[in-house]
Design a protein around this motif. Structure first.
Motif: not given
Length: 465
Positions: A114-124
């Motif tokens: 997954f590539v995240s464009l936000t600076f959080d760790s919510l997908m992890a």
């Protein structure tokens, strides 16, 4: 409205492991204290309140709006703003929940990068909750403008099938001015990414350029969207043979991007879903489970700690997570077989079955992390971290003459005066028998690095016998 959307093709690509989701701000929305709000909007509002800013909000660009309003104030500087944004994120109470759409994506188990464009760790966090019962298995790496050599070395390690990977393109909150909070930051990140000034991992570029891209709620200025898509493509867009699938609420600032792709991506398959990113993810999961009913379970067992063979264990409180991640990367770069848990668990079944036996029998070097924040916490908290320390000292007493515990102080302003940590030493008097090493901000100094290298070499000699 979406009768012609090529669901079957997309699902086949996913089954073949050829799809990489790119996750934007629109997906990072959840019910927070009785209000449906995005994490970006929440942080932007609190920043505006703290700095007394008058802001005109643009959907999905709220943090950039707040930063722009901040810069209109006389004699303002950006330097301290990153720390303030990071502290606002860290200080959310209760913490921002994992959005339902991210949990739904996590149920599609053939999605592994997954590539995240936000600076959080919510997908992890979503992946760990859905696939591993909350146990921290997902690997998080981020693109960084000021990345240490150790962090770069860790990022270069190829992706393993044992754990999913979340790559944060615009950095992750927690570093020093090392994540994007406004348009100019994003421009610089993309410039460095494309130019090779800060080279991204080759394995990541290869996977991105050989996969079909699923853009979900990715709202950015039209010019930036073009740069990002070009960076993720090996050939010119007009000759690239790949598919793009896009879903997200229409926004005036990015409505030209699909038209650009249609016009110039002659060999490219462009598929636009009419609806929000969350609605798309819900329908995608429903269709996925219809085709793959055997994957409907929501939890996978975590790889045993034994299978990871972690000889060095870092014991820490959640208040020190950022520094511990850096410490972990540095020790890994030295060749250490090191591990730690990314989320703080309360003592319970998992802790008693996995963590506790490791400390009691298997770990060969135990690193308790000391900081002023941990010292303040020992007065009020009975967190599991202190139970880990107690177990480690019990084992140490059974091994006189052998180095087993190596305390590490991570406060940057530590000068050798241990009186500031007196509350810790009162609870754990055995700490007085061991001179702590120093890793300011998580990076070991020369003396600690030498000690770690000596211990790692000693373990290797022991294993070779």
């Amino acid at each position: 409205m979406n009768e012609d959307f090529p669901w079957d093709y997309l699902l086949e690509y996913i089954e073949d492991g050829k799809v990489v989701p790119i996750l934007g701000q629109e997906l990072v929305q959840a019910d927070y204290q009785g209000r449906q709000v995005s994490l970006q909007r929440l942080i932007a509002e609190r920043l505006a309140e703290r700095e007394k800013l008058a802001v005109t909000w643009t959907p999905y660009f709220e943090l950039n709006d707040a930063v722009g309003a901040y810069l209109e104030k006389p004699q303002t500087r950006l330097a301290g703003l990153y720390d303030r944004v990071g502290s606002l994120l860290k200080g959310l109470s209760p913490p921002f929940p994992v959005p339902p759409a991210l949990k739904q994506l996590a149920q599609i188990r053939r999605l592994e990068l997954f590539v995240s464009l936000t600076f959080d760790s919510l997908m992890a966090r979503a992946l760990d909750q859905v696939r591993y019962g909350g146990q921290p298995v997902t690997r998080e790496i981020e693109f960084s403008l000021n990345q240490s050599t150790a962090a770069q070395t860790e990022a270069l390690l190829p992706r393993s099938s044992a754990a999913p990977v979340v790559f944060s393109l615009f950095g992750r909150a927690g570093g020093k001015s090392d994540f994007a909070i406004h348009d100019e930051d994003q421009l610089e990140f993309i410039h460095r990414f494309v130019s090779g000034d800060v080279p991204p991992p080759e394995w990541l570029l290869s996977e991105l350029r050989n996969s079909h891209l699923l853009l979900l709620g990715a709202h950015f200025p039209d010019w930036l969207g073009r740069f990002i898509l070009r960076a993720a493509t090996r050939d010119r867009l007009r000759v690239a043979q790949r598919a793009y699938f896009s879903a997200g609420e229409a926004a005036p600032s990015d409505s030209a991007l699909p038209e650009f792709l249609r016009r110039f991506g002659r060999e490219t398959e462009i598929n636009i879903y009419a609806g929000t990113a969350a609605a798309f993810v819900a329908e995608l999961l429903e269709r996925w489970l219809e085709r793959n009913p055997e994957t409907s379970r929501t939890e996978t067992s975590r790889p045993d700690a034994d299978s990871r063979g972690g000889s060095i264990f870092i014991s820490y409180g959640r208040e020190n997570l950022n520094e511990v991640e850096r410490l972990h990367a540095c020790i890994s770069a030295l060749g250490g077989d090191v591990w730690f848990d990314k989320v703080e668990l309360e003592p319970g079944d998992y802790w008693e079955r996995k963590i506790l036996p490791q400390i009691q029998r298997d770990v060969r070097l135990f690193l308790p992390v000391i900081s002023e924040r941990t010292t303040n916490r020992v007065r009020t908290s009975e967190g599991y971290v202190f139970q880990e320390w107690s177990e480690a000292f019990k084992r140490k007493r059974r091994m006189p003459g052998r180095k087993f515990i190596m305390p590490v102080v991570i406060d940057a302003d530590y000068t050798g005066d241990l009186k500031r940590y007196q509350a810790l030493y009162d609870v754990f008097p055995d700490l007085q028998e061991v001179q702590p090493g120093h890793a300011p901000g998580g990076k070991p100094d020369a003396a600690l690095e030498m000690s770690l290298v000596e211990e790692i070499r000693a373990m290797r000699r022991e294993d070779a016998r």
